[in-house]
Scaffold this motif. Structure first.
Motif, PDB file in Angstrom:
ATOM      1  N   GLU A  16       0.889  -1.270  -0.059  1.00 37.71           N
ATOM      2  CA  GLU A  16       0.056  -0.015   0.057  1.00 37.71           C
ATOM      3  C   GLU A  16       0.853   1.443   0.127  1.00 37.71           C
ATOM      4  O   GLU A  16       0.288   2.047  -0.399  1.00 37.71           O
ATOM      5  CB  GLU A  16      -0.793   0.023   1.376  1.00 37.71           C
ATOM      6  N   LEU A  17       2.146   1.272   0.436  1.00 43.87           N
ATOM      7  CA  LEU A  17       2.923   2.374   0.550  1.00 43.87           C
ATOM      8  C   LEU A  17       3.807   2.391  -1.066  1.00 43.87           C
ATOM      9  O   LEU A  17       4.607   3.364  -1.023  1.00 43.87           O
ATOM     10  CB  LEU A  17       4.042   2.284   1.631  1.00 43.87           C
ATOM     11  N   CYS A  18       3.592   1.383  -1.749  1.00 44.02           N
ATOM     12  CA  CYS A  18       4.578   1.402  -2.855  1.00 44.02           C
ATOM     13  C   CYS A  18       4.049   2.329  -4.036  1.00 44.02           C
ATOM     14  O   CYS A  18       2.801   2.718  -4.261  1.00 44.02           O
ATOM     15  CB  CYS A  18       4.707   0.151  -3.473  1.00 44.02           C
ATOM     16  N   VAL A  19       5.033   3.305  -4.496  1.00 43.85           N
ATOM     17  CA  VAL A  19       4.435   4.277  -5.674  1.00 43.85           C
ATOM     18  C   VAL A  19       5.100   3.738  -6.901  1.00 43.85           C
ATOM     19  O   VAL A  19       4.646   4.475  -7.940  1.00 43.85           O
ATOM     20  CB  VAL A  19       4.967   5.499  -5.446  1.00 43.85           C
ATOM     21  N   GLY A  20       5.679   2.474  -7.021  1.00 45.23           N
ATOM     22  CA  GLY A  20       6.010   2.072  -8.528  1.00 45.23           C
ATOM     23  C   GLY A  20       7.115   2.715  -9.081  1.00 45.23           C
ATOM     24  O   GLY A  20       7.453   2.572 -10.174  1.00 45.23           O
ATOM     25  N   CYS A  21       8.231   3.347  -8.182  1.00 45.28           N
ATOM     26  CA  CYS A  21       9.203   4.034  -8.845  1.00 45.28           C
ATOM     27  C   CYS A  21      10.463   3.360  -9.184  1.00 45.28           C
ATOM     28  O   CYS A  21      11.184   3.639 -10.093  1.00 45.28           O
ATOM     29  CB  CYS A  21       9.684   5.109  -7.894  1.00 45.28           C
ATOM     30  N   MET A  22      10.110   1.973  -8.799  1.00 47.08           N
ATOM     31  CA  MET A  22      11.168   0.889  -9.170  1.00 47.08           C
ATOM     32  C   MET A  22      12.650   1.158  -8.995  1.00 47.08           C
ATOM     33  O   MET A  22      13.466   0.515  -9.524  1.00 47.08           O
ATOM     34  CB  MET A  22      11.043   0.727 -10.930  1.00 47.08           C
ATOM     35  N   GLN A  23      12.971   2.107  -7.984  1.00 51.78           N
ATOM     36  CA  GLN A  23      14.217   2.152  -7.504  1.00 51.78           C
ATOM     37  C   GLN A  23      14.810   0.919  -6.708  1.00 51.78           C
ATOM     38  O   GLN A  23      16.109   0.744  -6.798  1.00 51.78           O
ATOM     39  CB  GLN A  23      14.191   3.262  -6.678  1.00 51.78           C
ATOM     40  N   CYS A  24      14.005   0.122  -6.114  1.00 54.23           N
ATOM     41  CA  CYS A  24      14.400  -1.104  -5.627  1.00 54.23           C
ATOM     42  C   CYS A  24      14.778  -1.979  -6.732  1.00 54.23           C
ATOM     43  O   CYS A  24      16.012  -2.601  -6.726  1.00 54.23           O
ATOM     44  CB  CYS A  24      13.060  -1.896  -4.931  1.00 54.23           C
ATOM     45  N   MET A  25      14.431  -1.906  -7.722  1.00 60.10           N
ATOM     46  CA  MET A  25      14.552  -2.805  -8.966  1.00 60.10           C
ATOM     47  C   MET A  25      16.044  -2.463  -9.370  1.00 60.10           C
ATOM     48  O   MET A  25      16.918  -3.378  -9.462  1.00 60.10           O
ATOM     49  CB  MET A  25      13.665  -3.001 -10.059  1.00 60.10           C
ATOM     50  N   ILE A  26      16.233  -1.290  -9.745  1.00 62.24           N
ATOM     51  CA  ILE A  26      17.448  -0.767 -10.098  1.00 62.24           C
ATOM     52  C   ILE A  26      18.631  -0.832  -9.057  1.00 62.24           C
ATOM     53  O   ILE A  26      19.589  -1.320  -9.550  1.00 62.24           O
ATOM     54  CB  ILE A  26      17.232   0.753 -10.121  1.00 62.24           C
ATOM     55  N   ARG A  27      18.393  -0.871  -7.866  1.00 66.08           N
ATOM     56  CA  ARG A  27      19.360  -0.820  -6.748  1.00 66.08           C
ATOM     57  C   ARG A  27      19.633  -2.286  -6.489  1.00 66.08           C
ATOM     58  O   ARG A  27      20.842  -2.740  -6.138  1.00 66.08           O
ATOM     59  CB  ARG A  27      18.977  -0.256  -5.445  1.00 66.08           C
ATOM     60  N   CYS A  28      18.820  -3.024  -6.726  1.00 62.92           N
ATOM     61  CA  CYS A  28      19.110  -4.729  -6.565  1.00 62.92           C
ATOM     62  C   CYS A  28      19.836  -5.082  -7.647  1.00 62.92           C
ATOM     63  O   CYS A  28      20.761  -5.880  -7.527  1.00 62.92           O
ATOM     64  CB  CYS A  28      17.649  -5.445  -6.695  1.00 62.92           C
ATOM     65  N   ALA A  29      19.620  -4.779  -8.829  1.00 64.76           N
ATOM     66  CA  ALA A  29      20.701  -5.137 -10.030  1.00 64.76           C
ATOM     67  C   ALA A  29      22.007  -4.353 -10.051  1.00 64.76           C
ATOM     68  O   ALA A  29      22.900  -5.086  -9.996  1.00 64.76           O
ATOM     69  CB  ALA A  29      20.109  -4.571 -11.355  1.00 64.76           C
ATOM     70  N   GLU A  30      21.990  -3.242  -9.311  1.00 69.88           N
ATOM     71  CA  GLU A  30      23.511  -2.827  -9.086  1.00 69.88           C
ATOM     72  C   GLU A  30      24.197  -3.546  -7.917  1.00 69.88           C
ATOM     73  O   GLU A  30      25.325  -3.819  -8.187  1.00 69.88           O
ATOM     74  CB  GLU A  30      23.031  -1.226  -8.726  1.00 69.88           C
ATOM     75  N   ALA A  31      23.420  -3.931  -6.854  1.00 69.14           N
ATOM     76  CA  ALA A  31      24.088  -4.613  -6.018  1.00 69.14           C
ATOM     77  C   ALA A  31      24.502  -6.005  -6.417  1.00 69.14           C
ATOM     78  O   ALA A  31      25.576  -6.415  -5.611  1.00 69.14           O
ATOM     79  CB  ALA A  31      23.179  -4.752  -4.593  1.00 69.14           C
ATOM     80  N   HIS A  32      23.819  -6.487  -7.528  1.00 67.41           N
ATOM     81  CA  HIS A  32      24.470  -7.826  -7.812  1.00 67.41           C
ATOM     82  C   HIS A  32      25.110  -7.731  -9.275  1.00 67.41           C
ATOM     83  O   HIS A  32      25.333  -8.729  -9.916  1.00 67.41           O
ATOM     84  CB  HIS A  32      22.902  -8.664  -8.109  1.00 67.41           C
ATOM     85  N   SER A  33      25.761  -6.597  -9.491  1.00 66.20           N
ATOM     86  CA  SER A  33      26.648  -6.449 -10.564  1.00 66.20           C
ATOM     87  C   SER A  33      27.884  -6.765 -10.194  1.00 66.20           C
ATOM     88  O   SER A  33      28.376  -6.952  -8.918  1.00 66.20           O
ATOM     89  CB  SER A  33      26.428  -5.040 -11.146  1.00 66.20           C
ATOM     90  N   GLN A  34      28.759  -6.638 -11.200  1.00 66.94           N
ATOM     91  CA  GLN A  34      30.362  -6.966 -10.768  1.00 66.94           C
ATOM     92  C   GLN A  34      30.998  -5.709 -10.218  1.00 66.94           C
ATOM     93  O   GLN A  34      31.722  -6.047  -9.171  1.00 66.94           O
ATOM     94  CB  GLN A  34      31.122  -7.308 -12.138  1.00 66.94           C
ATOM     95  N   THR A  35      30.524  -4.570 -10.592  1.00 63.49           N
ATOM     96  CA  THR A  35      31.144  -3.379  -9.888  1.00 63.49           C
ATOM     97  C   THR A  35      30.539  -2.636  -8.942  1.00 63.49           C
ATOM     98  O   THR A  35      30.999  -1.798  -7.933  1.00 63.49           O
ATOM     99  CB  THR A  35      31.554  -2.202 -11.351  1.00 63.49           C
ATOM    100  N   LYS A  36      29.143  -2.972  -8.831  1.00 65.90           N
ATOM    101  CA  LYS A  36      28.367  -2.515  -7.767  1.00 65.90           C
ATOM    102  C   LYS A  36      28.420  -0.922  -7.816  1.00 65.90           C
ATOM    103  O   LYS A  36      28.133  -0.390  -6.608  1.00 65.90           O
ATOM    104  CB  LYS A  36      28.770  -3.238  -6.344  1.00 65.90           C
ATOM    105  N   ALA A  37      28.277  -0.577  -8.865  1.00 65.09           N
ATOM    106  CA  ALA A  37      27.969   1.093  -8.786  1.00 65.09           C
ATOM    107  C   ALA A  37      27.419   1.219 -10.445  1.00 65.09           C
ATOM    108  O   ALA A  37      27.563   0.539 -11.387  1.00 65.09           O
ATOM    109  CB  ALA A  37      29.108   1.552  -9.299  1.00 65.09           C
ATOM    110  N   LEU A  38      26.416   1.986 -10.353  1.00 61.05           N
ATOM    111  CA  LEU A  38      25.304   1.953 -11.363  1.00 61.05           C
ATOM    112  C   LEU A  38      25.896   2.487 -12.714  1.00 61.05           C
ATOM    113  O   LEU A  38      25.613   1.881 -13.755  1.00 61.05           O
ATOM    114  CB  LEU A  38      24.172   2.923 -11.055  1.00 61.05           C
ATOM    115  N   ALA A  39      26.856   3.466 -12.778  1.00 60.24           N
ATOM    116  CA  ALA A  39      27.401   4.018 -13.749  1.00 60.24           C
ATOM    117  C   ALA A  39      28.143   2.982 -14.548  1.00 60.24           C
ATOM    118  O   ALA A  39      28.325   3.222 -15.813  1.00 60.24           O
ATOM    119  CB  ALA A  39      28.133   5.173 -13.547  1.00 60.24           C
ATOM    120  N   SER A  40      28.759   2.319 -13.936  1.00 60.82           N
ATOM    121  CA  SER A  40      29.785   1.132 -14.492  1.00 60.82           C
ATOM    122  C   SER A  40      28.818  -0.096 -14.705  1.00 60.82           C
ATOM    123  O   SER A  40      29.036  -1.034 -15.760  1.00 60.82           O
ATOM    124  CB  SER A  40      30.946   0.755 -13.870  1.00 60.82           C
ATOM    125  N   ALA A  41      28.074  -0.547 -13.866  1.00 57.35           N
ATOM    126  CA  ALA A  41      27.011  -1.624 -13.944  1.00 57.35           C
ATOM    127  C   ALA A  41      26.516  -1.607 -15.377  1.00 57.35           C
ATOM    128  O   ALA A  41      26.370  -2.653 -15.980  1.00 57.35           O
ATOM    129  CB  ALA A  41      26.296  -1.696 -12.790  1.00 57.35           C
TER     130      ALA A  41
END
Ligand code: SF4
Ligand code: SF4
Length: 177
Positions: free
Chosen positions: A11-36
């Motif tokens: 009920e508090l979710c606004v659908g911004c999808m930041q969780c999806m983006i940061r999850c992928a970043e955290a599971h990348s090789q470099t763990k930084a969005l710009a390089s991931a």
């Protein structure tokens, strides 16, 4: 069951999808969005935002069941239990991409992608690993760190349920008065 886990309040979710983006970043090789986003094997999110009635967003992720239907269905034993943390974790190197885990999971939280830990495989099962490395380092899971609305929190399960009991009690007496 996990003692501390990601609690979802749709009920508090606004659908911004930041969780999806940061999850992928955290599971990348470099763990930084710009390089991931430039890595040869792109990391993918392990939490997904579903669309419900009136287009309301619904964050959906692995519940780390015990027993876990995905684990029981996996013939090559590619899903292991982290008993101490109460997690079910895929070993990409053992996954043969048969899809049995995804078919057995009642929550539709498994996807199939290339994975940095199994570079020779065209796709392997990918799902939430509880951000165990972050949590061991004293941090919260990446999706929780990203969520600014309180739709995702990292809490003691029994304290959360105790608060729910109190809310129910307040509601029940509110109805009677
Ligand atoms: S970050 Fe929070 S509010 Fe944004 S989509 Fe994810 S769960 Fe919803
Ligand atoms: S992938 Fe599905 S079946 Fe397996 S532990 Fe997570 S929620 Fe349960």
């Amino acid at each position: 069951m996990l003692k501390k886990t990601v609690i979802v309040r749709p009920e508090l979710c606004v659908g911004c999808m930041q969780c999806m983006i940061r999850c992928a970043e955290a599971h990348s090789q470099t763990k930084a969005l710009a390089s991931a986003i430039r890595e040869d094997i792109l990391a993918k999110p392990r939490i997904h935002i579903g669309v419900g009635p009136e287009k309301k967003p619904f964050p959906n992720k692995c519940r780390h069941c015990e027993p876990a239907p995905c684990q029981e269905a996996c013939m090559p034993a590619a899903i292991r239990s982290d008993v101490a943390e109460g997690l079910k974790i895929v070993d990409p190197a053992r996954c043969i991409s048969c899809g049995m885990c995804a078919m057995a999971c009642p929550y539709y939280v498994i996807r199939f992608y290339r994975d940095k830990d199994a570079p020779g495989h065209p796709s392997v099962a990918v799902k939430c690993d509880g951000c165990f490395e972050r949590v061991a380092a004293g941090d919260v899971p990446a999706c929780v760190a990203a969520c600014k609305t309180g739709a995702l929190t990292f809490e003691d399960v029994n304290l959360y349920l105790k608060e729910g009991t109190n809310r129910l009690a307040h509601a029940a007496y509110g109805v009677r008065s």
